[in-house]
Design a protein around this motif. Structure first.
Motif, PDB file in Angstrom:
ATOM      1  N   THR A   1      73.751  26.476  13.464  1.00 15.02           N
ATOM      2  CA  THR A   1      73.922  27.921  13.586  1.00 15.02           C
ATOM      3  C   THR A   1      72.910  28.526  14.546  1.00 15.02           C
ATOM      4  OG1 THR A   1      74.811  28.085  11.345  1.00 15.02           O
ATOM      5  CG2 THR A   1      73.930  30.103  12.314  1.00 15.02           C
ATOM      6  N   VAL A   2      71.680  28.069  14.469  1.00 18.93           N
ATOM      7  CA  VAL A   2      70.649  28.570  15.384  1.00 18.93           C
ATOM      8  C   VAL A   2      71.031  28.281  16.823  1.00 18.93           C
ATOM      9  CG1 VAL A   2      68.271  28.169  16.154  1.00 18.93           C
ATOM     10  CG2 VAL A   2      68.747  28.559  13.738  1.00 18.93           C
ATOM     11  N   ARG A   3      71.545  27.080  17.078  1.00 17.58           N
ATOM     12  CA  ARG A   3      71.955  26.736  18.445  1.00 17.58           C
ATOM     13  C   ARG A   3      73.173  27.553  18.873  1.00 17.58           C
ATOM     14  NH1 ARG A   3      70.397  21.500  16.664  1.00 17.58           N
ATOM     15  NH2 ARG A   3      72.505  21.092  15.873  1.00 17.58           N
ATOM     16  N   ALA A   4      74.151  27.652  17.995  1.00 12.84           N
ATOM     17  CA  ALA A   4      75.395  28.341  18.358  1.00 12.84           C
ATOM     18  C   ALA A   4      75.181  29.833  18.546  1.00 12.84           C
ATOM     19  CB  ALA A   4      76.454  28.093  17.277  1.00 12.84           C
ATOM     20  N   GLN A   5      74.321  30.426  17.710  1.00 11.74           N
ATOM     21  CA  GLN A   5      74.081  31.868  17.778  1.00 11.74           C
ATOM     22  C   GLN A   5      72.916  32.216  18.703  1.00 11.74           C
ATOM     23  OE1 GLN A   5      75.940  34.247  16.363  1.00 11.74           O
ATOM     24  NE2 GLN A   5      77.339  32.731  15.483  1.00 11.74           N
ATOM     25  N   ASP A   6      72.289  31.201  19.261  1.00 11.90           N
ATOM     26  CA  ASP A   6      71.171  31.399  20.197  1.00 11.90           C
ATOM     27  C   ASP A   6      70.075  32.284  19.585  1.00 11.90           C
ATOM     28  OD1 ASP A   6      69.794  30.997  22.576  1.00 11.90           O
ATOM     29  OD2 ASP A   6      70.627  32.810  23.509  1.00 11.90           O
ATOM     30  N   VAL A   7      69.673  31.923  18.378  1.00 10.62           N
ATOM     31  CA  VAL A   7      68.611  32.668  17.697  1.00 10.62           C
ATOM     32  C   VAL A   7      67.285  32.351  18.369  1.00 10.62           C
ATOM     33  CG1 VAL A   7      67.416  33.059  15.520  1.00 10.62           C
ATOM     34  CG2 VAL A   7      69.887  32.626  15.539  1.00 10.62           C
ATOM     35  N   LYS A   8      66.545  33.386  18.716  1.00  8.23           N
ATOM     36  CA  LYS A   8      65.270  33.229  19.410  1.00  8.23           C
ATOM     37  C   LYS A   8      64.137  33.826  18.566  1.00  8.23           C
ATOM     38  CE  LYS A   8      67.151  31.656  23.262  1.00  8.23           C
ATOM     39  NZ  LYS A   8      66.948  30.251  23.696  1.00  8.23           N
ATOM     40  N   PRO A   9      62.927  33.305  18.734  1.00 11.29           N
ATOM     41  CA  PRO A   9      61.787  33.949  18.082  1.00 11.29           C
ATOM     42  C   PRO A   9      61.451  35.267  18.786  1.00 11.29           C
ATOM     43  CG  PRO A   9      61.074  32.067  19.414  1.00 11.29           C
ATOM     44  CD  PRO A   9      62.578  32.075  19.439  1.00 11.29           C
ATOM     45  N   PRO A  10      60.823  36.204  18.079  1.00 13.34           N
ATOM     46  CA  PRO A  10      60.361  36.090  16.701  1.00 13.34           C
ATOM     47  C   PRO A  10      61.503  36.302  15.714  1.00 13.34           C
ATOM     48  CG  PRO A  10      59.819  38.258  17.530  1.00 13.34           C
ATOM     49  CD  PRO A  10      60.429  37.504  18.684  1.00 13.34           C
ATOM     50  N   ALA A  11      61.532  35.457  14.699  1.00  6.53           N
ATOM     51  CA  ALA A  11      62.529  35.597  13.648  1.00  6.53           C
ATOM     52  C   ALA A  11      61.920  35.139  12.333  1.00  6.53           C
ATOM     53  CB  ALA A  11      63.782  34.778  13.970  1.00  6.53           C
ATOM     54  N   VAL A  12      62.243  35.844  11.281  1.00  9.57           N
ATOM     55  CA  VAL A  12      61.808  35.483   9.935  1.00  9.57           C
ATOM     56  C   VAL A  12      62.973  34.782   9.261  1.00  9.57           C
ATOM     57  CG1 VAL A  12      61.085  36.375   7.680  1.00  9.57           C
ATOM     58  CG2 VAL A  12      60.166  37.387   9.784  1.00  9.57           C
ATOM     59  N   ILE A  13      62.671  33.633   8.640  1.00 10.19           N
ATOM     60  CA  ILE A  13      63.699  32.826   7.995  1.00 10.19           C
ATOM     61  C   ILE A  13      63.522  32.923   6.482  1.00 10.19           C
ATOM     62  CG2 ILE A  13      64.698  30.522   7.789  1.00 10.19           C
ATOM     63  CD1 ILE A  13      63.368  29.890  10.532  1.00 10.19           C
ATOM     64  N   VAL A  14      64.582  33.252   5.783  1.00 11.49           N
ATOM     65  CA  VAL A  14      64.555  33.378   4.325  1.00 11.49           C
ATOM     66  C   VAL A  14      65.486  32.331   3.738  1.00 11.49           C
ATOM     67  CG1 VAL A  14      64.808  34.937   2.367  1.00 11.49           C
ATOM     68  CG2 VAL A  14      64.213  35.863   4.611  1.00 11.49           C
ATOM     69  N   VAL A  15      64.951  31.560   2.809  1.00  9.10           N
ATOM     70  CA  VAL A  15      65.723  30.494   2.164  1.00  9.10           C
ATOM     71  C   VAL A  15      65.753  30.760   0.663  1.00  9.10           C
ATOM     72  CG1 VAL A  15      65.909  28.012   1.749  1.00  9.10           C
ATOM     73  CG2 VAL A  15      64.966  28.851   3.922  1.00  9.10           C
ATOM     74  N   GLY A  16      66.951  30.793   0.091  1.00 12.38           N
ATOM     75  CA  GLY A  16      67.050  30.979  -1.353  1.00 12.38           C
ATOM     76  C   GLY A  16      68.224  31.842  -1.748  1.00 12.38           C
ATOM     77  N   PRO A  17      68.517  31.893  -3.032  1.00 14.97           N
ATOM     78  CA  PRO A  17      69.676  32.662  -3.510  1.00 14.97           C
ATOM     79  C   PRO A  17      69.570  34.160  -3.282  1.00 14.97           C
ATOM     80  CG  PRO A  17      68.389  31.782  -5.361  1.00 14.97           C
ATOM     81  CD  PRO A  17      67.871  31.128  -4.121  1.00 14.97           C
ATOM     82  N   VAL A  18      68.356  34.698  -3.036  1.00 16.00           N
ATOM     83  CA  VAL A  18      68.235  36.140  -2.785  1.00 16.00           C
ATOM     84  C   VAL A  18      68.993  36.554  -1.532  1.00 16.00           C
ATOM     85  CG1 VAL A  18      66.037  36.433  -3.988  1.00 16.00           C
ATOM     86  CG2 VAL A  18      66.052  35.802  -1.556  1.00 16.00           C
ATOM     87  N   VAL A  19      69.217  35.617  -0.632  1.00 18.98           N
ATOM     88  CA  VAL A  19      69.934  35.930   0.602  1.00 18.98           C
ATOM     89  C   VAL A  19      71.333  36.455   0.295  1.00 18.98           C
ATOM     90  CG1 VAL A  19      70.968  34.895   2.675  1.00 18.98           C
ATOM     91  CG2 VAL A  19      68.631  34.293   2.012  1.00 18.98           C
TER      92      VAL A  19
END
Length: 409
Positions: free
Chosen positions: A384-402
């Motif tokens: 997804t990061v490659r396909a959407q071309d996500v660039k820094p700065p970015a905060v990554i959140v992992v978990g069910p709260v998403v």
């Protein structure tokens, strides 16, 4: 009396008896300032709001749990009359007149002998705004005037340049996640007082445009490093300008002590004998998920959150993060500086027990006009990061709260 304007005055109430009649919302708003002034406060009221009751429980005020009685204003220097009983307020006001006690009346300003101004504070100055006559009293107007004056003092737009406060030394100011409105009041004031600003790339850039033309702005990313490492060059620049007697602000993104190398700069300044003030900032680890509609904790979903740096991969010998242990946690994982390493991070978390379908959100340029949120799972995040071309700065959140809030548009 109504024909004459009020006479403004500052009361020094420390150690002096102040009587507050009524424990409702008016008292709740006024008591903190009286407590801060050091007054000896007696509250007379059968009941009180939860906040006022907490002040009594903490010993900040003495509470007599009963209605007003004649004689309650004896030996008082000042009284706030704010009960819901108009008759009791009138009788208390009359007692104040007899005893020559200045009384504020919440229910009848015309009958009061004192008015409470709309107040604000900035840089050691108290701003108090009063209407001149009872017929002109509009709390919204006085509050608006107060806010305008205080904001002008805080951002430096009020006052001639030669009146500008200068404090030689260095202030490490956390600028927040990017939105210029999210810097603290103190941080904005110190910027207005600065002679030199050394700014990070991730600091709130829009604030720099507000600085007066005489302020020297130095981009930390462009300091000539020569034989020094980048951080050493920044440390040297801070020391050099401060030793010239200048007021220096080191403007950093987020909070100076959250992956900001703030302590390294504090240590360098201490070794050089330079005074340093640290102003905390709003960390992107909490604010950026919030701006994207993601709570880092949520009842019944996550009771903890962990913030880690992803600038080195899990298999890098320099990594200090215990990734296997993180994979076993049930709360929220917030990763900063991890966009280019998120593939290996996700693989490591899954390898140590994290479910592949665990939700992941990447929030790029959080709190700014360019903010965007990209959702994925641990299994799909690398692609997804490659396909959407996500660039820094970015905060990554992992978990069910998403997945707790409404899905992004």
């Amino acid at each position: 009396m109504a024909e004459h304007p009020v006479y403004p005055l500052g009361l020094r109430l420390s150690g002096r008896r102040v009587v507050v009649l009524g424990g409702g919302q008016v008292a709740q708003r006024r008591l903190p300032a009286l407590i801060a002034a050091g007054a000896d406060i007696v509250l007379v009221s059968p009941g009180a709001t939860a906040s006022v009751e907490a002040m009594a429980d903490a010993g900040e005020i003495a509470w007599q749990r009963r209605p007003y009685q004649d004689g309650d204003l004896a030996d008082a220097w000042y009284a706030l009359i704010a009960t819901s009983d108009h008759d009791a307020n009138t009788r208390a006001s009359a007692e104040g007149e007899r005893r020559r006690v200045w009384c504020v009346r919440a229910d009848d300003a015309e009958a009061a002998t004192a008015w409470t101004p709309a107040t604000g504070h900035s840089a050691g100055v108290t701003v108090a705004v009063l209407s001149e006559h009872a017929s002109d009293r509009d709390p919204r107007h006085t509050a608006a005037v107060r806010d305008a004056v205080v904001e002008g003092l805080r951002d430096g737009t009020l006052g001639a340049p030669h009146h500008r406060v200068r404090t030689p030394g260095v202030a490490l100011v956390g600028g927040g996640p990017g939105d210029p409105d999210l810097i603290t009041v103190r941080g904005r004031r110190l910027l207005a007082e600065a002679d030199v600003v050394i700014a990070d790339r991730l600091g709130p850039r829009d604030l720099l445009a507000e600085l007066p033309p005489h302020v020297e702005v130095i981009d930390a990313a462009k300091i000539p490093y020569g034989r020094f490492m980048a951080q050493e060059a920044i440390n040297n620049a801070l020391v050099e300008h401060a030793k010239q007697g200048k007021s220096v602000v080191r403007l950093k993104g987020g909070d100076p002590y959250v992956f900001g190398r703030g302590m390294e700069e504090v240590q360098a300044l201490a070794e050089a004998g330079i005074p340093c003030t640290v102003v905390p900032g709003i960390s992107s680890s909490i604010s950026v998920p919030s701006a994207a509609g993601i709570p880092v904790t949520h009842r019944g979903v996550a009771h903890e959150f962990t913030v880690v740096s992803g600038h080195v991969a899990p298999d890098d010998e320099r990594s200090l993060v215990d990734w296997p242990s993180l994979a076993k946690l049930t709360g929220t994982l917030v990763i900063l500086m991890g966009v280019d390493k998120i593939g290996r991070i996700a693989q490591t978390l899954v390898a140590h027990g994290k479910a592949p379908d665990t939700p992941v959100a990447l929030v790029q340029e959080g709190t700014t006009a360019a903010q965007r949120r990209v959702d994925a799972t641990l299994a799909t995040v690398a692609e997804t990061v490659r396909a959407q071309d996500v660039k820094p700065p970015a905060v990554i959140v992992v978990g069910p709260v998403v997945a707790v809030g409404p899905r992004p548009a």
